[in-house]
Design a protein around this motif. Structure first.
Motif, PDB file in Angstrom:
ATOM      1  N   ALA A  84      39.065  -6.580  19.654  1.00  0.00           N
ATOM      2  CA  ALA A  84      40.549  -6.458  20.619  1.00  0.00           C
ATOM      3  C   ALA A  84      40.351  -8.050  21.120  1.00  0.00           C
ATOM      4  O   ALA A  84      38.531  -8.569  20.832  1.00  0.00           O
ATOM      5  CB  ALA A  84      40.650  -5.558  21.282  1.00  0.00           C
ATOM      6  N   ALA A  85      40.948  -8.750  22.122  1.00  0.00           N
ATOM      7  CA  ALA A  85      40.901  -9.598  22.872  1.00  0.00           C
ATOM      8  C   ALA A  85      40.485  -9.637  24.029  1.00  0.00           C
ATOM      9  O   ALA A  85      40.935  -8.249  24.408  1.00  0.00           O
ATOM     10  CB  ALA A  85      42.065 -10.259  22.713  1.00  0.00           C
ATOM     11  N   ARG A  86      39.712 -10.376  24.945  1.00  0.00           N
ATOM     12  CA  ARG A  86      39.073  -9.618  25.785  1.00  0.00           C
ATOM     13  C   ARG A  86      40.742  -9.818  27.461  1.00  0.00           C
ATOM     14  O   ARG A  86      41.580 -10.910  26.528  1.00  0.00           O
ATOM     15  CB  ARG A  86      38.205 -10.890  26.148  1.00  0.00           C
ATOM     16  CG  ARG A  86      38.532 -12.305  26.310  1.00  0.00           C
ATOM     17  CD  ARG A  86      36.944 -12.684  27.065  1.00  0.00           C
ATOM     18  NE  ARG A  86      38.176 -14.072  27.018  1.00  0.00           N
ATOM     19  CZ  ARG A  86      37.462 -15.319  26.238  1.00  0.00           C
ATOM     20  NH1 ARG A  86      36.630 -15.172  25.399  1.00  0.00           N
ATOM     21  NH2 ARG A  86      37.569 -16.784  26.601  1.00  0.00           N
ATOM     22  N   THR A  87      40.534  -8.895  27.989  1.00  0.00           N
ATOM     23  CA  THR A  87      41.408  -8.863  28.838  1.00  0.00           C
ATOM     24  C   THR A  87      40.301  -8.489  30.106  1.00  0.00           C
ATOM     25  O   THR A  87      39.521  -8.436  30.612  1.00  0.00           O
ATOM     26  CB  THR A  87      41.965  -7.633  28.763  1.00  0.00           C
ATOM     27  OG1 THR A  87      41.452  -6.290  29.221  1.00  0.00           O
ATOM     28  CG2 THR A  87      43.215  -7.542  27.696  1.00  0.00           C
ATOM     29  N   CYS A  88      41.008  -8.516  31.264  1.00  0.00           N
ATOM     30  CA  CYS A  88      40.494  -8.685  32.884  1.00  0.00           C
ATOM     31  C   CYS A  88      40.331  -6.508  33.187  1.00  0.00           C
ATOM     32  O   CYS A  88      40.471  -6.525  34.086  1.00  0.00           O
ATOM     33  CB  CYS A  88      41.455  -9.787  33.993  1.00  0.00           C
ATOM     34  SG  CYS A  88      41.272 -10.664  33.898  1.00  0.00           S
ATOM     35  N   SER A  89      41.004  -6.279  31.808  1.00  0.00           N
ATOM     36  CA  SER A  89      40.670  -4.422  32.345  1.00  0.00           C
ATOM     37  C   SER A  89      40.287  -3.827  30.829  1.00  0.00           C
ATOM     38  O   SER A  89      40.296  -2.968  30.931  1.00  0.00           O
ATOM     39  CB  SER A  89      42.169  -4.186  32.696  1.00  0.00           C
ATOM     40  OG  SER A  89      42.993  -4.462  31.719  1.00  0.00           O
ATOM     41  N   ASP A  90      39.232  -4.635  30.290  1.00  0.00           N
ATOM     42  CA  ASP A  90      38.961  -3.948  29.105  1.00  0.00           C
ATOM     43  C   ASP A  90      37.240  -3.157  29.383  1.00  0.00           C
ATOM     44  O   ASP A  90      36.578  -2.943  28.437  1.00  0.00           O
ATOM     45  CB  ASP A  90      38.256  -5.132  27.793  1.00  0.00           C
ATOM     46  CG  ASP A  90      37.708  -6.588  28.627  1.00  0.00           C
ATOM     47  OD1 ASP A  90      36.866  -6.441  28.841  1.00  0.00           O
ATOM     48  OD2 ASP A  90      37.854  -7.066  28.275  1.00  0.00           O
ATOM     49  N   LEU A  91      36.839  -3.279  30.868  1.00  0.00           N
ATOM     50  CA  LEU A  91      35.338  -2.597  30.936  1.00  0.00           C
ATOM     51  C   LEU A  91      34.279  -3.050  30.258  1.00  0.00           C
ATOM     52  O   LEU A  91      33.170  -2.568  30.173  1.00  0.00           O
ATOM     53  CB  LEU A  91      35.192  -0.776  31.031  1.00  0.00           C
ATOM     54  CG  LEU A  91      36.797  -0.757  31.381  1.00  0.00           C
ATOM     55  CD1 LEU A  91      37.196   1.081  30.866  1.00  0.00           C
ATOM     56  CD2 LEU A  91      37.315  -0.248  32.975  1.00  0.00           C
ATOM     57  N   VAL A  92      34.042  -4.711  29.989  1.00  0.00           N
ATOM     58  CA  VAL A  92      33.227  -5.098  29.557  1.00  0.00           C
ATOM     59  C   VAL A  92      33.286  -6.914  29.931  1.00  0.00           C
ATOM     60  O   VAL A  92      33.856  -7.141  30.319  1.00  0.00           O
ATOM     61  CB  VAL A  92      33.877  -5.634  28.256  1.00  0.00           C
ATOM     62  CG1 VAL A  92      32.699  -6.304  26.734  1.00  0.00           C
ATOM     63  CG2 VAL A  92      33.670  -4.115  27.428  1.00  0.00           C
ATOM     64  N   LYS A  93      32.567  -7.156  30.435  1.00  0.00           N
ATOM     65  CA  LYS A  93      32.230  -8.696  31.393  1.00  0.00           C
ATOM     66  C   LYS A  93      31.970  -9.558  29.711  1.00  0.00           C
ATOM     67  O   LYS A  93      31.311  -9.653  28.734  1.00  0.00           O
ATOM     68  CB  LYS A  93      30.590  -8.569  31.687  1.00  0.00           C
ATOM     69  CG  LYS A  93      30.140  -9.445  33.150  1.00  0.00           C
ATOM     70  CD  LYS A  93      29.289 -10.431  33.352  1.00  0.00           C
ATOM     71  CE  LYS A  93      28.632 -11.153  33.472  1.00  0.00           C
ATOM     72  NZ  LYS A  93      28.681 -12.217  32.781  1.00  0.00           N
ATOM     73  N   ASN A  94      33.169 -10.050  30.310  1.00  0.00           N
ATOM     74  CA  ASN A  94      33.002 -10.978  28.742  1.00  0.00           C
ATOM     75  C   ASN A  94      34.321 -12.512  29.583  1.00  0.00           C
ATOM     76  O   ASN A  94      34.662 -12.225  30.530  1.00  0.00           O
ATOM     77  CB  ASN A  94      33.956 -10.873  27.476  1.00  0.00           C
ATOM     78  CG  ASN A  94      35.139  -9.676  27.740  1.00  0.00           C
ATOM     79  OD1 ASN A  94      35.917 -10.037  29.264  1.00  0.00           O
ATOM     80  ND2 ASN A  94      35.405  -8.590  27.149  1.00  0.00           N
ATOM     81  N   GLY A  95      34.218 -13.677  28.318  1.00  0.00           N
ATOM     82  CA  GLY A  95      35.201 -14.755  28.870  1.00  0.00           C
ATOM     83  C   GLY A  95      34.197 -15.319  30.063  1.00  0.00           C
ATOM     84  O   GLY A  95      33.680 -15.601  29.715  1.00  0.00           O
ATOM     85  N   ASP A  96      34.858 -15.445  31.565  1.00  0.00           N
ATOM     86  CA  ASP A  96      34.475 -16.556  32.176  1.00  0.00           C
ATOM     87  C   ASP A  96      33.986 -15.251  33.265  1.00  0.00           C
ATOM     88  O   ASP A  96      34.460 -15.424  34.388  1.00  0.00           O
ATOM     89  CB  ASP A  96      35.732 -17.719  33.500  1.00  0.00           C
ATOM     90  CG  ASP A  96      36.468 -17.367  33.133  1.00  0.00           C
ATOM     91  OD1 ASP A  96      37.047 -16.045  32.927  1.00  0.00           O
ATOM     92  OD2 ASP A  96      37.500 -18.029  34.079  1.00  0.00           O
ATOM     93  N   GLU A  97      34.330 -14.165  33.476  1.00  0.00           N
ATOM     94  CA  GLU A  97      33.667 -13.417  34.758  1.00  0.00           C
ATOM     95  C   GLU A  97      32.651 -12.795  34.759  1.00  0.00           C
ATOM     96  O   GLU A  97      31.459 -13.799  33.802  1.00  0.00           O
ATOM     97  CB  GLU A  97      33.982 -11.807  33.553  1.00  0.00           C
ATOM     98  CG  GLU A  97      35.725 -11.499  32.912  1.00  0.00           C
ATOM     99  CD  GLU A  97      35.944  -9.880  32.386  1.00  0.00           C
ATOM    100  OE1 GLU A  97      37.042  -9.849  32.222  1.00  0.00           O
ATOM    101  OE2 GLU A  97      35.310  -9.591  32.270  1.00  0.00           O
ATOM    102  N   SER A  98      32.871 -13.321  36.029  1.00  0.00           N
ATOM    103  CA  SER A  98      31.062 -13.141  36.493  1.00  0.00           C
ATOM    104  C   SER A  98      30.540 -11.829  36.719  1.00  0.00           C
ATOM    105  O   SER A  98      29.665 -11.839  36.719  1.00  0.00           O
ATOM    106  CB  SER A  98      31.524 -13.222  38.445  1.00  0.00           C
ATOM    107  OG  SER A  98      32.405 -13.061  38.883  1.00  0.00           O
TER     108      SER A  98
END
Length: 171
Positions: A21-35
């Protein structure tokens, strides 16, 4: 998306119900540009104590110290917590704000004067200062800027003078 058994099977690190699935700010995974997991970067700021911040913008407190979101303090150089200005304000426990700092109330300022959201120097109308925000000056008082600073309506060479028939002021 592609079939997956775990997030490590997916390019964005998110496996939901056996499908990448696409990354989101609620996917419980550190991904994208999340710190950190689901916070920082383009997601909401991280809570105090969360590790991984890169800048102050990554933290709710606005303070990233040693890659950890720090609690607001009176010496972090950031306007946060209950502060009305940077590390100051009457309700913050940090002390009052000096002239030039942001404020909400007069009581936020050491001068006890908050004008348009900024602590300003106090104006004391004690007889030594007149005109402007204070009552008009009597004849002979110096320091006027315009006629409105003077009871006579006449300011000449920064001195309030008595009215005359030739002062050019209707008085």
């Amino acid at each position: 998306g592609s079939a997956c058994l775990a997030g490590s099977d997916c390019r964005q690190g998110v496996c939901v119900g056996g499908t990448c699935a696409a990354r989101t700010c609620s996917d419980l995974v550190k991904n994208g540009d999340e710190s950190a997991v689901d916070c920082g970067g383009s997601c909401a700021p991280c809570a105090t104590g969360v590790s991984g911040c890169v800048s102050n913008l990554d933290c709710q407190s606005g303070s990233c110290v040693g890659s950890v979101c720090a609690a607001p303090s009176c010496s972090d150089g950031v306007k946060n917590g209950l502060e009305s200005g940077t590390d100051c304000g009457s309700g913050s426990g940090c002390g009052l704000c000096p002239v030039g700092q942001a404020c909400v109330l007069d009581t936020d300022c050491t001068s006890n004067t908050c004008a348009l959201g900024v602590c300003t120097a106090a104006t004391t109308c004690d007889g030594s200062v007149c005109g402007g925000e204070c009552p008009p000056c009597d004849d002979g008082a110096s320091g006027c800027s315009t006629g409105v600073d003077c009871a006579s309506g006449v300011c000449k060479d920064s001195v309030c003078v008595a009215p005359t028939c030739t002062d050019g002021v209707r008085n």
